[in-house]
Design a protein around this motif. Structure first.
Motif, PDB file in Angstrom:
ATOM      1  N   VAL A   1       0.817  -1.220   0.000  1.00 19.38           N
ATOM      2  CA  VAL A   1       0.000   0.000   0.000  1.00 19.38           C
ATOM      3  C   VAL A   1       0.849   1.266   0.000  1.00 19.38           C
ATOM      4  CG1 VAL A   1      -1.949  -1.128   1.110  1.00 19.38           C
ATOM      5  CG2 VAL A   1      -0.238  -0.016   2.529  1.00 19.38           C
TER       6      VAL A   1
ATOM      7  N   ARG B   1      -5.284   9.568   2.119  1.00 16.74           N
ATOM      8  CA  ARG B   1      -4.943   9.113   0.772  1.00 16.74           C
ATOM      9  C   ARG B   1      -5.134   7.605   0.624  1.00 16.74           C
ATOM     10  NH1 ARG B   1      -0.154   6.879  -0.480  1.00 16.74           N
ATOM     11  NH2 ARG B   1       1.291   6.443   1.227  1.00 16.74           N
ATOM     12  N   ILE B   2      -5.242   6.894   1.743  1.00 19.23           N
ATOM     13  CA  ILE B   2      -5.457   5.450   1.712  1.00 19.23           C
ATOM     14  C   ILE B   2      -6.653   5.120   2.596  1.00 19.23           C
ATOM     15  CG2 ILE B   2      -4.492   3.181   2.223  1.00 19.23           C
ATOM     16  CD1 ILE B   2      -1.717   4.386   1.800  1.00 19.23           C
TER      17      ILE B   2
ATOM     18  N   ARG C   1     -10.658   1.002  -0.742  1.00 20.08           N
ATOM     19  CA  ARG C   1     -10.089  -0.189  -1.376  1.00 20.08           C
ATOM     20  C   ARG C   1     -10.245  -1.413  -0.477  1.00 20.08           C
ATOM     21  NH1 ARG C   1      -7.065   4.183  -3.337  1.00 20.08           N
ATOM     22  NH2 ARG C   1      -6.691   4.029  -5.587  1.00 20.08           N
TER      23      ARG C   1
ATOM     24  N   THR D   1      -4.407  -1.818  -4.471  1.00 13.64           N
ATOM     25  CA  THR D   1      -3.430  -0.768  -4.198  1.00 13.64           C
ATOM     26  C   THR D   1      -3.770   0.500  -4.967  1.00 13.64           C
ATOM     27  OG1 THR D   1      -1.976  -1.413  -6.018  1.00 13.64           O
ATOM     28  CG2 THR D   1      -1.664  -2.544  -3.903  1.00 13.64           C
ATOM     29  N   GLU D   2      -3.008   1.554  -4.688  1.00 16.64           N
ATOM     30  CA  GLU D   2      -3.256   2.840  -5.344  1.00 16.64           C
ATOM     31  C   GLU D   2      -3.164   2.730  -6.862  1.00 16.64           C
ATOM     32  OE1 GLU D   2      -1.594   7.471  -5.248  1.00 16.64           O
ATOM     33  OE2 GLU D   2      -0.671   5.919  -3.985  1.00 16.64           O
ATOM     34  N   HIS D   3      -2.255   1.896  -7.343  1.00 13.52           N
ATOM     35  CA  HIS D   3      -2.027   1.794  -8.791  1.00 13.52           C
ATOM     36  C   HIS D   3      -2.791   0.635  -9.425  1.00 13.52           C
ATOM     37  CE1 HIS D   3       1.000   4.875  -8.351  1.00 13.52           C
ATOM     38  NE2 HIS D   3       1.619   4.148  -7.432  1.00 13.52           N
TER      39      HIS D   3
ATOM     40  N   THR E   1      -6.306  -1.053  -8.614  1.00 10.20           N
ATOM     41  CA  THR E   1      -7.562  -1.210  -7.876  1.00 10.20           C
ATOM     42  C   THR E   1      -8.673  -1.550  -8.842  1.00 10.20           C
ATOM     43  OG1 THR E   1      -6.990   0.281  -6.057  1.00 10.20           O
ATOM     44  CG2 THR E   1      -9.333  -0.026  -6.507  1.00 10.20           C
TER      45      THR E   1
END
Length: 614
Positions: free
Chosen positions: A223, A356-357, A381, A397-399, A401
């Motif tokens: 993450v 941000r997460i 997420r 993950t951020e990239h 999802t």
């Protein structure tokens, strides 16, 4: 089908990570606690010192390698210090849910033969003292906030304060602490995580020091956490997910952790702390959604229209971005304007402006909930896992999802789908087995592969989906099979329901038991001109007709013919831990619910017309 990601290594143990952080970060803040109306820090240096004194204090009480040390408290610094202090000695840390019944508390304490039990306050002290005659292994009780005694300072025999425990440790040779840490073996048992017990007594999942350190390292990498993160600890620390979030992950990367004052103070603490990372089980996100929708309905009509328009374009833009599709420039510009004018102030008001997460796990979450937050410019997420794999197996993950999936397997974790659809997991996150349960352990672990009990599939891109639990699969009298959890998510999306449970095993059709959410009822009922009293609403023919029509329009068309809900019953209150319907981690306890409402469920099958109220 099988998926695997490359491997990453972690430290020897999380205790070694704490020692390293204290040396590197010294006086920098590590933990934050609300005192006298404001958050006060504990430095990394003092964090280590308190763990050291706790460990040496426990040693002075006679705690040795392998002894069980239990903790019964809401999230706070002392919880973590006691947990790490126990593990530093080679003892076994055991968290107990604060909402455990006396029977559950007794079972866990007896099962692992607790030697020292750390409790938060007078309430939990009284609960433990009432059981002491049934707990022969229990030698000492340590109370963090001691009750007022007469004479002052007097406590029952075998009880001491947490401050006294640390004082005892301060009088010991600090070198013994370092020697104890250096003697720790990564493969040794570090903690027991007791499962929720959805089908009987909870099992003690045995996790090693290696399990904890390795899994925390993989998760932090997945993450992309950094030492600049801020976390708010509020979910039960007895749960492995919260331990990874509040203890093990932060120890590896020097992340600051704030403790909520209580679950009821979560909203206020969110606004104060403004975390960059926020983890919530589905029930938390569902509650947030209900309150946000009610707040929106309370706005002037012009503002409602602006919000709805902004939410529509944010959802469209975020879904395109998440699926890695091109976002039209006109949509992106409109979205950026909405972020500044609408979503920025809104997120600041609730304390998520720096987040941000955003993560959800521990139970299935409805796609409607995920889409709602994506429309508020808050992408939540999903992470999949269980106590038996030290928390996570797969991560969005951020990239990478994909909403509606549980992400891709973490680095170093293999996932395989068995012929019967069961998800099998292999990696350093897989537990040692169940404590004192050799037969259950043999069933759980086979040739190094963990049998999760979940049924699912991997798509061509490696994203994992779950269709249900093997033991919960409903087989109708006609031989049709279905996973009730997917149907229940659709039902729960209908306002003002809080929970739903589908029944139909060995029956000729499916029925549903529906529970009202008391927080959703007032606004819904006023808008519909219906009774605001849940007891009256549950019996109101107009409301029951509304549910039937809504299910026919929004739920049943999305199901196979045999999966459609033919009849349902409404109970006027939500399922709860206290009522016996939910586990401490807020999963539905199916067998207890079926037993509790047996007459009501049976009536759905024996009454000619649909029984729709309770």
């Amino acid at each position: 089908m099988e998926s695997e990601r490359p491997n990453l290594e972690g430290p020897k143990t999380v205790l070694h990570a704490l020692r390293d952080q204290a040396r590197q970060r010294g006086g920098s803040p590590a933990l934050w606690t609300k005192r006298s109306g404001s958050y006060q820090p504990t430095s990394w240096r003092d964090y280590l010192l308190r763990v050291q004194r706790c460990a040496l204090g426990l040693s002075q009480l006679g705690v040795q390698t392998g002894d069980a040390i239990a903790i019964l408290s809401f999230n706070r610094e002392e919880w973590i210090v006691a947990d790490l202090g126990a593990m530093a000695l080679g003892a076994v840390a055991v968290g107990i849910y604060t909402n455990s019944s006396p029977e559950q508390l007794q079972y866990v304490a007896q099962h692992c033969a607790v030697k020292v039990l750390v409790v938060e306050n007078a309430r939990y002290l009284a609960a433990v003292q009432a059981l002491r005659t049934q707990l022969p292994a229990l030698q000492h009780v340590v109370v963090i906030e001691p009750p007022v005694m007469d004479p002052p300072g007097s406590l029952p025999e075998g009880v001491l304060t947490f401050a006294q425990l640390l004082e005892r440790g301060a009088a010991q040779d600090p070198a013994r602490f370092d020697a104890s840490l250096d003697a720790l073996e990564p493969s040794a048992l570090a903690t027991l995580i007791y499962t929720s017990g959805t089908t009987g007594n909870p099992k003690g999942v045995m996790l090693s020091h290696r399990n904890l350190a390795w899994t925390a390292s993989q998760l932090v990498h997945a993450v992309e956490l950094s030492p600049r993160e801020i976390l708010l600890s509020y979910l039960p620390l007895s749960h492995i997910a919260e331990q990874l979030a509040s203890i093990h992950g932060p120890l590896l990367y020097g992340i600051e952790v704030y403790f909520a004052e209580s679950f009821d103070m979560l909203g206020a603490n969110l606004r104060e702390v403004r975390p960059t990372v926020f983890f919530g089980v589905p029930r938390v996100w569902e509650k947030f959604k209900a309150r946000a929708e009610e707040a929106i309905r309370g706005q002037p009509l012009a503002k409602q229209k602006l919000l709805q328009a902004s939410m529509k374009l944010a959802l469209q833009r975020n879904l395109l971005a998440l699926s890695r599709q091109r976002v039209p420039i006109t949509l992106e510009l409109a979205y950026q304007a909405a972020r500044r004018v609408v979503f920025g102030p809104l997120k600041e008001k609730i304390g998520l402006d720096r987040a941000r997460i955003l993560v959800t796990s521990a139970a299935p979450i409805g796609r409607d909930v995920l889409d709602f937050f994506a429309s508020m410019d808050l992408v939540v997420r999903e992470v999949y896992g269980q106590s038996e794999v030290t928390g996570p197996t797969s991560v969005n993950t951020e990239h990478f999802t994909r909403l509606g999936t549980l992400g891709r397997p973490m680095s170093g974790v293999k996932v395989r789908i068995a012929e019967d659809g069961e998800i099998l997991v292999h990696g350093e996150n897989v537990c040692l087995g169940y404590y004192k349960e050799p037969a259950a352990t043999a069933e759980l672990l086979e040739d190094g592969w963990l049998h999760s009990g979940d049924v699912g599939a991997l798509d061509p891109d490696g994203f994992l989906r779950i269709t249900g639990r093997k033991k919960e699969i409903i087989v109708t009298s006609g031989g049709k099979k279905t996973a009730p959890s997917n149907i229940e998510l659709l039902l729960k999306a209908v306002a003002p329901l809080g929970n739903a449970m589908v029944v139909g095993d060995r029956r000729n059709y499916l029925v549903a038991l529906l529970a009202l959410d008391p927080e959703k009822v007032p606004a819904f009922a006023r808008a519909q001109g219906l009774p605001t009293d849940p007891a009256l609403l549950a019996k109101d023919p107009r409301f029951l007709d509304y549910l039937g029509r809504t299910f026919d329009a929004e739920v049943n068309p999305r199901l196979s013919r045999f999966e459609t809900i033919k009849k349902f019953a409404v109970v006027p209150h939500d399922f709860s831990v206290e009522g016996g319907e939910l586990t401490p981690s807020l999963k539905v306890r199916r067998k207890p619910v079926e037993q509790k409402y047996a007459a009501l469920i049976e009536a759905l099958y024996t009454t000619p017309q649909a029984v729709k109220s309770a």
